[in-house]
Design an enzyme around this catalytic site. Structure first.
Site, PDB file in Angstrom:
ATOM      1  N   GLY A 130       0.798  -1.223   0.000  1.00 45.10           N
ATOM      2  CA  GLY A 130       0.000   0.000   0.000  1.00 45.10           C
ATOM      3  C   GLY A 130       0.828   1.269   0.000  1.00 45.10           C
ATOM      4  O   GLY A 130       0.286   2.362  -0.036  1.00 45.10           O
ATOM      5  N   THR A 134      -1.192   1.325  -7.336  1.00 44.51           N
ATOM      6  CA  THR A 134      -1.687   0.260  -8.203  1.00 44.51           C
ATOM      7  C   THR A 134      -2.651   0.884  -9.206  1.00 44.51           C
ATOM      8  O   THR A 134      -3.468   1.739  -8.838  1.00 44.51           O
ATOM      9  CB  THR A 134      -2.419  -0.810  -7.368  1.00 44.51           C
ATOM     10  N   HIS A 829       6.640  -6.152  42.231  1.00 43.13           N
ATOM     11  CA  HIS A 829       7.565  -5.284  42.955  1.00 43.13           C
ATOM     12  C   HIS A 829       7.025  -3.867  43.173  1.00 43.13           C
ATOM     13  O   HIS A 829       6.984  -3.374  44.304  1.00 43.13           O
ATOM     14  CB  HIS A 829       8.894  -5.212  42.201  1.00 43.13           C
TER      15      HIS A 829
END
Length: 875
Positions: A130, A134, A829
């Site tokens: 993309g 095209t 922790h």
């Protein structure tokens, strides 16, 4: 001469440098017998020969590479200049003749699709899909040549330039081929993913389909039907309203048409076509060896494949069978360190634990507890235990283990008997801790064992060189947990059990458990909290030494201590820092990864914490806070005991359990402290061996050992490593860089499914970010986004917003008003330390470091577990 044109049957996946990703894949498919319309590729040689005719192109590309990718105006101007220039270049006569001859060979009466195919496109780690253009239904020689030229120019669209810059590609090194493919005039087109693109499930084929050309789906003008297929069965259908379609025009080009009303809600593909397409997709996936993103179309009932590329968005899977269904959770999320790790770091942890249980995926480790979860007791206990580490992990695991396909798998024969010898002795020790032993003596006993173990490791590694040294390292790591777990684990486990018991008891006795957070304050003997207090002491010392303070602002690791010796007060601070390093120098952010630089190796990592403490905490205030926390805890204990004093039994157990809770809670970090200490002794041995390998010319630099496993390092030391060392390092560095860009899922299955659950439900302010409440209180303040503690710049009253925290982050806690993290649970922790320091904390807030802006005013509600925005922008 290098060919300007290659037909599909002349190329395959090895042709990528000449025909780009799209062309190589189409040639590969056609050669393998898949239904691909015929065509040809105008190769990258043609593109290179074209731009070679231009004297200006080199300077334009240099300008593009030097440009700031964030300067969008400059990007647009340069992109437009290059595109215009390329479209004005005359195609050399010989090249033009080759293209037209190929076009005539396929058939000059056909219409064609003309698509760009870049050499950096459709790679396993990056998809340029993309990014270039095209063109469909192109007819005639003039139009064909014009659109080939437009494809070449599309290599420099704004989006293509930006994508390459973002992903670190040199604009000069990305070439373009053009795919010219006979146009299919389809009734139906679609996109097929051979793995679910949403959740990553590799066994599910996802198909989008609509009428006409596929461009309607790609461009987003139509919502396509969605079908999902698993094991040859359709498991999901969503029939959309398809109002429009794109069709080819007889004279060339395309047109968008409104579909007849009765066709708009019609199922595009028949059930037979859906299942058949899924089978075809899986065949293509098998051929390429990875999940594929496939474009297809159907003309007169015949299926054609017009494109196939790897799906690059999927998180990598461990090397394991997909069936029967297994479930894994992220070790990094539990340990509050989700960064990618280099091969040595992964190898060390897999050596310490079982390699069969600890699996590598995407540069992270995943724990596979499936066999335990097939046991009824395992399904009951393990999710509750995981809830203390990460609530979202626990809920995702619970979702998977309720599935019929998971429950139908019988437990592994003999597993209960195999586990019992490990579990029973630990539970016996927990029982003694709860009811018999003096909790005040626990710290001395645990630390005596730790000192003995550490001395033993040092003695066993002393004096060794070569393969013997590395084999000794491997043995020490391999046997570490076997010694640590029975000797230390019962103490923090007792604390966890009492946390659960006290929470429930307080609700019964007092109506809620709010007072519990006060009992957690200033736990005696917490080795990590003591480290934080000593950082405060270092900061108070620097207040007395202005030249040292100025030095620290500009210090570097290479000559850190030498530079200190040259300034007034430097020796005094150096002595205090060396005393600190003797006890804590093996620690650092992300300390479970052996390849991370320790504080002893990179002392400047501590500078932001020291200077931040000076800015935001008054002299001696950290010690006063600790004493105040002890007093509040004692007062809370008295309140609880008074509440139940009428019952002699309740009073007795309340006193006992509160005392055990506090003294053993102070030991919850000791096992990790010992493990990190042993790992650091092993690291010293490994790096000494790395230095020898550099001297021998096997490695170029010592840090190259990070890209090998322990077994491979032993082979290197013996001269038995068969591969090209430089190439292995180069390949693994590249893969590590890619892994760093991935976001690891908390829970996934052997099918590749990323298991997610929706946030907790409740009455929360609109727009609030929901997490897990782990330390009570409500505060407002400026958010300070901290991605790396060594780069933190905290001021008084600021709230730390971090991806995660581990003991290496503790130095920042004294300066923070509250804590927000993306991962974590009640017993991780950061949560425990936040409770000890009495600051509100909300953990497990997805994408907190992205959704909260640096400097933004926020409210942290550690009672209900949410973060509320008080301003839209940073201040």
């Amino acid at each position: 001469m290098k060919a300007h044109v290659l037909f599909f049957n002349e190329v395959d996946r090895s042709s990528l440098p000449y025909v780009g990703g799209k062309g190589a894949n189409l040639g590969e498919l056609r050669k393998a017998g898949f239904p691909v319309p015929e065509g040809f590729c105008v190769t990258t040689y043609a593109y290179q020969d074209l731009i070679a005719t231009s004297p200006e192109m080199e300077s334009l590309l240099n300008e593009l590479n030097a440009m700031d990718p964030g300067d969008l105006n400059q990007l647009r101007k340069l992109g437009e200049s290059i595109r215009t220039h390329l479209q004005q270049l005359e195609i050399p006569a010989q090249m033009k003749n080759e293209i037209l001859h190929a076009w005539e060979s396929v058939g000059k009466d056909y219409a064609y699709a003309v698509r760009s195919s870049a050499t950096a496109e459709d790679l396993p780690t990056a998809s340029f899909a993309g990014q270039q253009d095209t063109y469909l239904n192109i007819k005639g020689s003039d139009e064909l040549l014009r659109h080939i030229r437009k494809c070449w120019a599309s290599l420099f669209t704004d989006r293509a330039i930006s994508y390459r810059a973002k992903n670190g590609f040199d604009h000069r090194q990305v070439y373009l081929s053009v795919v010219v493919q006979r146009m299919v005039n389809p009734e139906i087109s679609g996109i097929m993913f051979t793995a679910d693109p949403v959740n990553g499930n590799r066994t599910v084929v996802s198909i989008d389909a609509s009428f006409g050309l596929g461009e309607a789906i790609v461009s987003g003008i139509v919502s396509a039907d969605l079908y999902k297929v698993k094991s040859g069965e359709i498991i999901h259908k969503n029939i959309s309203e398809k109002k429009k379609a794109i069709y080819s025009l007889p004279e060339g080009g395309t047109v968008t048409k409104e579909l007849p009303r009765d066709q708009q809600t019609k199922q595009t593909l028949t059930d037979g076509q859906i299942v058949s397409l899924a089978r075809l997709g899986k065949r293509i996936e098998k051929h390429f060896g990875s999940p594929q993103d496939i474009e297809f179309c159907i003309e007169n009932g015949e299926v054609f494949v017009v494109q196939s590329r790897p799906i690059t968005s999927l998180y990598p899977l461990p090397d394991m069978p997909q069936e029967p269904l297994r479930v894994m959770f992220s070790f990094g999320h539990v340990q509050m360190m989700t960064d990618a790790m280099k091969p040595l770091g992964i190898s060390v942890l897999r050596t310490m634990a079982s390699a069969n249980v600890m699996l590598e995926a995407g540069g992270r480790l995943y724990v596979d507890p499936t066999d335990v979860l097939h046991l009824k007791l395992g399904r009951k206990i393990l999710p509750h235990a995981l809830n203390n580490a990460d609530e979202a992990i626990s809920r995702a695991i619970c979702e998977v283990i309720q599935r019929p396909e998971f429950l139908k798998v019988p437990p592994k024969p003999g597993l209960s008997r195999a586990i019992r010898p490990f579990i029973v002795p630990i539970l016996k020790e927990v029982w003694k801790n709860l009811l018999k032993r003096d909790p005040k003596l626990a710290k001395e006993k645990v630390e005596a064992f730790m000192q003995k173990k550490l001395t033993e490791v040092r003695d066993n590694l002393k004096g060794l060189r070569g393969p013997a040294r590395l084999e000794a390292v491997q043995y020490q790591l391999d046997t570490l947990l076997r010694d640590v777990l029975p000797n230390i684990l019962p103490y923090p486990l007792t604390f966890v059990i009492l946390s659960i018991w006290l929470k429930k008891a307080l609700i019964r006795w007092m109506g809620d458990d709010k007072i519990l957070h006060r009992l957690n304050k200033s736990l005696p003997g917490n080795i990590t909290s003591e480290m934080g207090l000593q950082i405060g002491d270092l900061a108070d010392l620097v207040r007395e030494l202005p030249e040292v303070e100025e030095y620290l602002k500009h210090a570097n690791d290479q000559n850190f201590y030498e530079g200190l010796a040259k300034i007034k007060g430097g020796e005094r601070f150096k002595k205090a820092l060396e005393d600190f390093m003797a006890k804590y120098g093996m620690r650092c952010p992300g300390e479970i990864d052996l390849t991370k630089p320790r504080w002893r190796e990179a002392p400047t990592q501590l500078v932001p914490a020291i200077l931040g403490h000076m800015r935001s905490v008054k002299p001696g205030e950290h010690r006063q806070r600790f004493i105040q926390g002890e007093q509040e805890a004692q007062e809370a204990a008295q309140v609880i005991i008074r509440q139940v004093e009428r019952s002699r039994i309740k009073s007795k157990y309340a006193k006992r359990f509160i005392e055990v809770f506090r003294y053993l809670g102070g030991l919850r970090e000791h096992h990790k402290y010992l493990m990190v200490s042993v790992m650091d002794e092993c690291k010293k041995a490994i790096m000494a061996e790395a230095g020898d390998l550099v001297e021998k010319g096997v490695l170029q630099q010592a840090e190259d050992v990070y890209y090998f496993t322990l077994d491979e390092l032993i082979q290197l030391s013996k001269g038995e490593f068969k591969e090209d060392v430089s190439q292995v390092i180069s390949d693994r560095k590249e893969k590590y860089e890619w892994y760093q860009t991935l976001k690891p899922p908390r829970v996934m299955t052997s099918e590749g499914e990323i298991v997610t659950v929706s946030p907790r439900q409740g009455e929360f302010p609109k727009g609030a970010l929901i997490g897990s409440p782990v330390s009570a209180g409500v505060v407002e303040g400026k958010a300070r986004i901290v991605l790396k503690p060594e780069e933190a710049f905290l001021h008084e009253g600021e709230i730390i917003v971090a991806p995660h925290t581990d003991p290496g982050w503790t130095p920042l806690f004294q300066s923070a008003k509250a804590l927000v993290t993306e991962v974590g649970g009640l017993m991780t922790h950061g949560s425990v330390v936040a409770r000890e320091y009495g600051i509100p904390a909300v953990v497990g807030v997805d994408d907190a470091t992205k959704k909260i802006k640096d400097g933004q005013m926020i409210r942290v509600d550690g009672n209900q577990g949410f973060v509320e925005f008080l301003s839209d922008k940073n201040e």
